[in-house]
Structure formats: C-alpha cells, structure tokens
Design a protein around this motif. Structure first.
Motif, PDB file in Angstrom:
ATOM      1  N   GLU A 160       0.825  -1.205   0.000  1.00  0.00           N
ATOM      2  CA  GLU A 160       0.000   0.000   0.000  1.00  0.00           C
ATOM      3  C   GLU A 160       0.862   1.259   0.000  1.00  0.00           C
ATOM      4  O   GLU A 160       0.582   2.215  -0.711  1.00  0.00           O
ATOM      5  CB  GLU A 160      -0.948   0.031   1.210  1.00  0.00           C
ATOM      6  N   GLU A 161       1.916   1.237   0.803  1.00  0.00           N
ATOM      7  CA  GLU A 161       2.810   2.393   0.880  1.00  0.00           C
ATOM      8  C   GLU A 161       3.486   2.637  -0.475  1.00  0.00           C
ATOM      9  O   GLU A 161       3.648   3.775  -0.912  1.00  0.00           O
ATOM     10  CB  GLU A 161       3.855   2.170   1.975  1.00  0.00           C
ATOM     11  N   ALA A 162       3.878   1.555  -1.152  1.00  0.00           N
ATOM     12  CA  ALA A 162       4.520   1.676  -2.466  1.00  0.00           C
ATOM     13  C   ALA A 162       3.543   2.234  -3.499  1.00  0.00           C
ATOM     14  O   ALA A 162       3.895   3.112  -4.298  1.00  0.00           O
ATOM     15  CB  ALA A 162       5.060   0.317  -2.916  1.00  0.00           C
ATOM     16  N   ALA A 163       2.318   1.729  -3.497  1.00  0.00           N
ATOM     17  CA  ALA A 163       1.305   2.220  -4.447  1.00  0.00           C
ATOM     18  C   ALA A 163       1.014   3.693  -4.187  1.00  0.00           C
ATOM     19  O   ALA A 163       0.926   4.503  -5.115  1.00  0.00           O
ATOM     20  CB  ALA A 163       0.032   1.387  -4.338  1.00  0.00           C
ATOM     21  N   TYR A 164       0.883   4.049  -2.912  1.00  0.00           N
ATOM     22  CA  TYR A 164       0.634   5.445  -2.540  1.00  0.00           C
ATOM     23  C   TYR A 164       1.799   6.333  -2.993  1.00  0.00           C
ATOM     24  O   TYR A 164       1.582   7.416  -3.555  1.00  0.00           O
ATOM     25  CB  TYR A 164       0.432   5.573  -1.029  1.00  0.00           C
ATOM     26  N   CYS A 165       3.006   5.882  -2.781  1.00  0.00           N
ATOM     27  CA  CYS A 165       4.209   6.625  -3.164  1.00  0.00           C
ATOM     28  C   CYS A 165       4.193   6.929  -4.663  1.00  0.00           C
ATOM     29  O   CYS A 165       4.441   8.059  -5.083  1.00  0.00           O
ATOM     30  CB  CYS A 165       5.447   5.806  -2.791  1.00  0.00           C
ATOM     31  N   GLU A 184      -9.760   7.406  -6.596  1.00  0.00           N
ATOM     32  CA  GLU A 184     -10.361   6.601  -5.525  1.00  0.00           C
ATOM     33  C   GLU A 184      -9.309   5.761  -4.793  1.00  0.00           C
ATOM     34  O   GLU A 184      -9.319   5.666  -3.567  1.00  0.00           O
ATOM     35  CB  GLU A 184     -11.453   5.697  -6.106  1.00  0.00           C
ATOM     36  N   ALA A 185      -8.401   5.152  -5.558  1.00  0.00           N
ATOM     37  CA  ALA A 185      -7.343   4.342  -4.952  1.00  0.00           C
ATOM     38  C   ALA A 185      -6.439   5.216  -4.080  1.00  0.00           C
ATOM     39  O   ALA A 185      -6.084   4.847  -2.965  1.00  0.00           O
ATOM     40  CB  ALA A 185      -6.511   3.657  -6.031  1.00  0.00           C
ATOM     41  N   TYR A 186      -6.126   6.395  -4.575  1.00  0.00           N
ATOM     42  CA  TYR A 186      -5.255   7.338  -3.848  1.00  0.00           C
ATOM     43  C   TYR A 186      -5.873   7.721  -2.505  1.00  0.00           C
ATOM     44  O   TYR A 186      -5.202   7.699  -1.472  1.00  0.00           O
ATOM     45  CB  TYR A 186      -4.991   8.560  -4.710  1.00  0.00           C
ATOM     46  N   LEU A 187      -7.157   8.046  -2.544  1.00  0.00           N
ATOM     47  CA  LEU A 187      -7.834   8.447  -1.304  1.00  0.00           C
ATOM     48  C   LEU A 187      -7.893   7.304  -0.298  1.00  0.00           C
ATOM     49  O   LEU A 187      -7.700   7.490   0.900  1.00  0.00           O
ATOM     50  CB  LEU A 187      -9.242   8.965  -1.612  1.00  0.00           C
ATOM     51  N   LYS A 188      -8.118   6.094  -0.790  1.00  0.00           N
ATOM     52  CA  LYS A 188      -8.139   4.931   0.110  1.00  0.00           C
ATOM     53  C   LYS A 188      -6.751   4.662   0.678  1.00  0.00           C
ATOM     54  O   LYS A 188      -6.602   4.421   1.877  1.00  0.00           O
ATOM     55  CB  LYS A 188      -8.671   3.705  -0.631  1.00  0.00           C
ATOM     56  N   LEU A 189      -5.727   4.719  -0.175  1.00  0.00           N
ATOM     57  CA  LEU A 189      -4.359   4.464   0.270  1.00  0.00           C
ATOM     58  C   LEU A 189      -3.880   5.525   1.260  1.00  0.00           C
ATOM     59  O   LEU A 189      -3.150   5.223   2.196  1.00  0.00           O
ATOM     60  CB  LEU A 189      -3.410   4.435  -0.938  1.00  0.00           C
ATOM     61  N   LYS A 190      -4.328   6.746   1.049  1.00  0.00           N
ATOM     62  CA  LYS A 190      -3.932   7.868   1.915  1.00  0.00           C
ATOM     63  C   LYS A 190      -4.379   7.627   3.356  1.00  0.00           C
ATOM     64  O   LYS A 190      -3.700   8.022   4.301  1.00  0.00           O
ATOM     65  CB  LYS A 190      -4.558   9.158   1.370  1.00  0.00           C
ATOM     66  N   HIS A 191      -5.502   6.964   3.503  1.00  0.00           N
ATOM     67  CA  HIS A 191      -6.052   6.694   4.838  1.00  0.00           C
ATOM     68  C   HIS A 191      -5.761   5.282   5.325  1.00  0.00           C
ATOM     69  O   HIS A 191      -6.345   4.834   6.300  1.00  0.00           O
ATOM     70  CB  HIS A 191      -7.569   6.974   4.843  1.00  0.00           C
ATOM     71  N   HIS A 192      -4.888   4.607   4.620  1.00  0.00           N
ATOM     72  CA  HIS A 192      -4.564   3.221   4.988  1.00  0.00           C
ATOM     73  C   HIS A 192      -3.736   3.164   6.258  1.00  0.00           C
ATOM     74  O   HIS A 192      -2.859   3.889   6.503  1.00  0.00           O
ATOM     75  CB  HIS A 192      -3.830   2.532   3.830  1.00  0.00           C
TER      76      HIS A 192
END
Length: 192
Positions: A160-165, A184-192
């Motif tokens: 998740e951290e890699a995808a967010y990065c 949508e993926a960015y917002l979900k990953l941001k709050h992961h």
C-alpha cells in the motif's frame, strides 16, 4: 497454472505480439510478469497469478491509442470521460478483454489485476497491488524511473505504501488526466 502452462502462455503471447510488430511490448510484459511473480512470492498465496497478469497486462498494445475508443466500444467496454480524453488509459480494460477472450483467462483475480494495472482502483486486492507496482518498477521506457528509489523504500514498508508513493509522485508531476479509479485508490491508500 503449472510452469509448463505458463511457458506455453509466454510462447502464445510472444507469437500474438510479434505478429503485430510489438516485440518491445512482449519484452516489457515478460519483465513485469516475472518481477510480479518474485514480488508475489513475498505477498501472495498464489504468486503465479501475478506472473500471468503481468504477462498479459499490456497485450492490447496491438491497438494504437487512436483506435482504442472504437475497439473498446466494439468490445462493450464502458468508458469514462477521462479515458475519452486520454485513450492510452483504455488499454488496461482492453487487455482484460483480450486475456479473457483470446487467452481464455477466466480467473477474476487475474482479470482484475490486468484491468487496473495502470490506475489501480478503490477496491484493490494484494494481487492488483503487486501487478500495479511491478509495472511501475519495470516500466516500458528507457532508463530508470525517476521515482524508483523512493518506491523501493516504500515497498519495504508495504504494498500500500509503495502504491501510494507512486500515485503521489504521479499527481505531483505531469499528469494529463486523473482517472476516477486512480483518484479513488489514492484516497483509500492515503487513509490506509
């Protein structure tokens, strides 16, 4: 899918892409698939699925950007406004259809990873993340990706951290359109 089946798949993909003069795409697909498999051994119960998805993720390269809207419509693929503005992004959805209809891949998890390998999506799986990240690490351009070192550090933390990065890098650089799935993926990953 056993190793012999995967070798057979590799040969079928090579034939399919070289017939369409897409040998560089073939090399990229194999590179992504093999890397996704190695990454998958660390994060997935069935890492072979990452290899299959990686091998097929860019199979739609046979269609140039200027044909992708028509091809997608003929395949019955629903398109977002952002995809009409930047048809390159449609290739992930077309690749999923080719994997299903030409290569008889029916596993929903593999098809999902192919379908969102460029943008990711809100309801991602670990397999989706592995293929998404493998594609960014083994990108199809010359040289090293400018975000590679940062991405690898993030990968040591989590998928998740890699995808967010990566998405964070993309959003802070020259991005032409922001696909709804990416947002949508960015917002979900941001709050992961």
């Amino acid at each position: 899918m056993e190793t012999c089946d995967q070798n057979n798949l590799k040969n079928l993909i090579k034939e399919f892409l070289t017939d369409q003069n897409c040998l560089r795409t073939y090399e990229h697909c194999i590179s992504v698939g093999d890397y996704a498999y190695e990454l998958g051994k660390e994060f997935l119960d069935e890492p072979y699925k990452a290899r299959v998805a990686g091998y097929l993720h860019d199979i739609s390269a046979i269609y140039p950007d200027d044909q992708r809207i028509d091809v997608a419509k003929k395949m019955g693929i629903e398109l977002y406004q952002e995809e009409l503005e930047l048809p390159m992004i449609i290739h992930q959805k077309i690749s999923k259809e080719i994997a299903l209809n030409e290569f008889n891949v029916t596993d929903p998890a593999i098809l999902s990873a192919i379908e969102c390998h460029t943008t990711l999506k809100e309801e991602y799986s670990d397999l989706d993340l592995v293929v998404f990240i493998a594609d960014k690490i083994k990108w199809d351009r010359k040289g090293e990706p400018p975000y590679l070192n940062q991405l690898m550090v993030a990968l040591d933390i989590s998928l998740e951290e890699a995808a967010y990065c990566y998405i964070d890098y993309l959003l802070n650089h020259d991005i032409q359109v922001i696909h709804p799935w990416l947002r949508e993926a960015y917002l979900k990953l941001k709050h992961h």
